[in-house]
Design an enzyme around this catalytic site. Sequence first.
Site, PDB file in Angstrom:
ATOM      1  CG  ASP A  48      -0.128   7.169 -14.331  1.00  0.00           C
ATOM      2  OD1 ASP A  48       1.024   6.985 -13.892  1.00  0.00           O
ATOM      3  OD2 ASP A  48      -1.129   6.609 -13.860  1.00  0.00           O
ATOM      4  CG  ASP A  65       0.280   6.428  -6.081  1.00  0.00           C
ATOM      5  OD1 ASP A  65      -0.509   5.534  -6.442  1.00  0.00           O
ATOM      6  OD2 ASP A  65       1.145   6.907  -6.840  1.00  0.00           O
ATOM      7  CE  LYS A 118       6.636   4.666 -11.788  1.00  0.00           C
ATOM      8  NZ  LYS A 118       5.223   5.107 -11.720  1.00  0.00           N
ATOM      9  CD  GLU A 149       3.309   7.685  -9.662  1.00  0.00           C
ATOM     10  OE1 GLU A 149       3.812   7.246 -10.700  1.00  0.00           O
ATOM     11  OE2 GLU A 149       3.219   7.021  -8.608  1.00  0.00           O
TER      12      GLU A 149
END
Length: 277
Positions: free
Chosen positions: A25, A211, A87, A189
Amino acid sequence: MALLHISEPGSSPDPHQRRIGIGIDLGTTHSLVAAVRDSLPQCLPDEQGRVILPSAVHYATDGRVLIGEAALQRQTVDPANTIVSVKRLMGRSLSDVQASQGNWLPYGLTAENAQQGMAHIHTRAGDQSPVEVSASILATLRQRAEDSLGGVIDGAVITVPAYFDDAQRQATKDAAQLAGLPVLRLINEPTAAALAYGLDNGSEGIYAVFDLGGGTFDISILRMEKGVFEVLATGGDTALGGDDYDRALADWVQRHSGTRPETAEERTAWQMASSLM
């Protein structure tokens, strides 16, 4: 031991060959690595027993590159050389970042010499691409996995936001390759969350999976039928998450405190406050 076989047609490995696969992850604020051991998924710890790795990279004055908690500890004293939330920059041009996130970042960005059009980050170690920064985080997780599992990692499944576009997904693959990790699959995800929850164990129906992470907010609509997932729809925002809530809270405090940052040092202090809340 972790055994994982994901092969393309015609390239199946020897069934008796020992291969080690991991799941990663790669999060906006924190990352972790896991493997299946004794038929159970387990998050793999570092030497101090911590399974969570802060997604932070610091470029020190002595040339060292610090990853994780050690990097996060330098954020308040040297924010310009401590990269967090990278990210959010993956697969994004400078204009994209400025349009969606403004100029709140405590470090400088440039479009000069940017591979694949991605914004690069000014550091004392030179301009770093988001791919290079992410690769440092992934390499740390790979080393942790190799230490825990006692062998070379043959491949990794890496989670990405459901709404990541092709450029962001390719940037994630490039970072993994730079970190020495063969990518078996990228998995959304929310789909990974559904699998972890156990929806693949016979719970048929249509499910909505949300999410909400440090930098992204996604929803996926999944149909579970006869042990097979079908993704019906995905949506979300790759520039909305905990980082934005933190910054909004810091801005609210600033507006109601009766003081506004005037100098560059004060503005940096407010930026750091928003990232640490």
